[in-house]
Design a protein around this motif. Structure first.
Motif, PDB file in Angstrom:
ATOM      1  N   ALA A  16      38.619  42.915  43.037  1.00 47.76           N
ATOM      2  CA  ALA A  16      38.244  41.890  41.992  1.00 47.76           C
ATOM      3  C   ALA A  16      37.863  40.806  42.655  1.00 47.76           C
ATOM      4  CB  ALA A  16      39.353  41.795  41.063  1.00 47.76           C
ATOM      5  N   GLY A  17      38.416  40.166  43.755  1.00 44.72           N
ATOM      6  CA  GLY A  17      38.283  39.220  44.480  1.00 44.72           C
ATOM      7  C   GLY A  17      38.328  37.884  43.849  1.00 44.72           C
ATOM      8  N   PRO A  18      39.685  37.480  42.952  1.00 46.16           N
ATOM      9  CA  PRO A  18      39.963  36.367  42.306  1.00 46.16           C
ATOM     10  C   PRO A  18      39.413  35.202  43.033  1.00 46.16           C
ATOM     11  CG  PRO A  18      41.728  37.954  41.802  1.00 46.16           C
ATOM     12  CD  PRO A  18      40.912  38.368  43.269  1.00 46.16           C
ATOM     13  N   HIS A  19      38.873  34.183  42.570  1.00 42.72           N
ATOM     14  CA  HIS A  19      38.255  32.764  43.206  1.00 42.72           C
ATOM     15  C   HIS A  19      39.092  31.694  42.598  1.00 42.72           C
ATOM     16  CE1 HIS A  19      36.221  30.006  45.453  1.00 42.72           C
ATOM     17  NE2 HIS A  19      35.861  30.904  46.331  1.00 42.72           N
ATOM     18  N   ASP A  20      38.828  31.511  41.232  1.00 47.61           N
ATOM     19  CA  ASP A  20      39.399  30.326  40.523  1.00 47.61           C
ATOM     20  C   ASP A  20      40.036  30.729  39.368  1.00 47.61           C
ATOM     21  OD1 ASP A  20      38.031  28.716  42.454  1.00 47.61           O
ATOM     22  OD2 ASP A  20      37.103  27.297  41.167  1.00 47.61           O
ATOM     23  N   VAL A  21      40.992  29.920  38.880  1.00 53.67           N
ATOM     24  CA  VAL A  21      41.592  30.145  37.532  1.00 53.67           C
ATOM     25  C   VAL A  21      41.556  29.060  36.791  1.00 53.67           C
ATOM     26  CG1 VAL A  21      43.095  31.826  38.856  1.00 53.67           C
ATOM     27  CG2 VAL A  21      43.807  29.616  38.319  1.00 53.67           C
ATOM     28  N   ALA A  22      41.717  29.573  35.416  1.00 56.24           N
ATOM     29  CA  ALA A  22      41.867  28.337  34.318  1.00 56.24           C
ATOM     30  C   ALA A  22      42.853  28.875  33.275  1.00 56.24           C
ATOM     31  CB  ALA A  22      40.412  27.791  33.870  1.00 56.24           C
ATOM     32  N   PRO A  23      43.758  28.278  33.020  1.00 54.85           N
ATOM     33  CA  PRO A  23      44.863  28.374  31.790  1.00 54.85           C
ATOM     34  C   PRO A  23      44.216  28.020  30.575  1.00 54.85           C
ATOM     35  CG  PRO A  23      46.012  27.140  33.523  1.00 54.85           C
ATOM     36  CD  PRO A  23      44.543  27.153  33.865  1.00 54.85           C
TER      37      PRO A  23
END
Length: 315
Positions: free
Chosen positions: A35-42
């Motif tokens: 998946a290579g997660p980069h940024d997150v946002a709740p």
């Protein structure tokens, strides 16, 4: 008598701090391999959006159950940043599509807003909404711009010093600032005219990567090359910097959690980047989820990082 009372209060304070620390931990959530997660946002509903850069998708995590699902963004997608807009939707800066992408929080419908024709590959990075509901965004190839969701109009401008625009933030008063990683500066955008004015940090070649505004409108900067965390106070036109420990030579470029490549869990490690991969320390020396203490240039200690209360067990 006074000393006895003071000692008792101090002991109570230490116990309180210790109890709070014991009730906090860093939690890891597995996501699909590659998946290579980069940024997150709740999200407002308690779920967490993340950009699955390696699979051209936007991920949605339920922290209570650990359930994850991916929403495909389009052929060639390589999403970088994600934020939640005033409308509650997820807004993605997609370098692969060269477009801003909106994902509806309820229906998960995907809508892309491509950059205007005539603009080449921008290497889109991050976005931030101003007080008028317009989305400002950056592109490392040397652009910044804005999208008006009401009309769908996308405007792009050349950055005053060329390549580098990366992180971006909006202050409580509505001013917008971006950081230029390759340009080693931050810049204030006049949201009325669209003009950007560079502001130079005191440390040369520092690699200003991400920026965040605090409640007082001060601009916090992660300096990738210098291994520093700095703050700029626009009201005083003043800078202050903290050097991070030698064992953690890079300040965290994002306040979000990022991904390792092995098993792709969401963790608190530094993400890879084509433009910065060669500067990364070896895997053995990379920072773990332990949050280091930074030494202030003024002698005062400072801490940075993300902690969360211990959640319920995954079902």
């Amino acid at each position: 008598m006074f000393r006895t009372i003071a000692s008792a209060l101090f002991a109570a304070l230490l116990c309180s701090v210790a109890a709070r620390a014991a009730s906090e931990e860093v939690r890891y959530y597995p996501v699909p391999e590659g998946a290579g997660p980069h940024d997150v946002a709740p999200a407002p509903d308690g779920s967490v959006w993340y950009t699955a850069q390696g699979q051209g998708a936007l991920g949605r995590l339920d922290p209570d159950t650990g359930a994850v699902r991916h929403i495909t963004l389009g052929d060639g997608s390589a999403p970088h940043g994600v934020i939640v807009g005033p409308d509650g939707a997820a807004w993605v800066t997609d370098g692969g599509l060269n477009a801003i992408v909106r994902v509806d929080a309820e229906t998960e419908a995907v809508k892309a807003f491509p950059l205007p024709e005539g603009h080449g590959y921008a290497n889109l990075n991050t976005g931030s909404f101003d007080k008028h509901g317009r989305l400002w965004f950056t592109g490392q190839e040397g652009i910044y711009g804005r999208l008006d969701p009401a009309s769908g109009k996308v405007e792009v401008r050349n950055a005053p010093r060329g390549r580098g625009p990366y992180g971006i933030t909006t202050t409580p008063s509505g001013e917008v600032y971006y950081a230029s990683l390759a340009g080693n500066h931050i810049a204030r955008i006049d949201v009325s005219t669209g003009e950007a004015s560079p502001i130079d940090p005191p440390t040369a070649d520092q690699g200003a990567r991400r920026v965040w505004s605090d409640s007082k409108g001060r601009i916090w900067v992660s300096e990738w090359n210098a291994g520093q965390v700095s703050v700029f106070d626009p009201a005083a036109n003043d800078w202050r910097s903290w050097s991070c420990p030698e064992t953690s030579p890079r300040p965290m470029p994002s306040m979000s959690m990022n991904a390792t490549r092995s098993g792709s869990p969401i963790s608190a490690r530094t993400p890879s980047s084509a433009s910065t991969r060669k500067r990364r320390p070896s895997r053995a020396s990379r920072p773990t989820a332990t949050m280091p203490t930074c030494a202030s240039s003024t002698g005062a200690p400072a801490r940075y990082g993300v902690r969360s209360p211990v959640p319920t067990a995954l079902s």
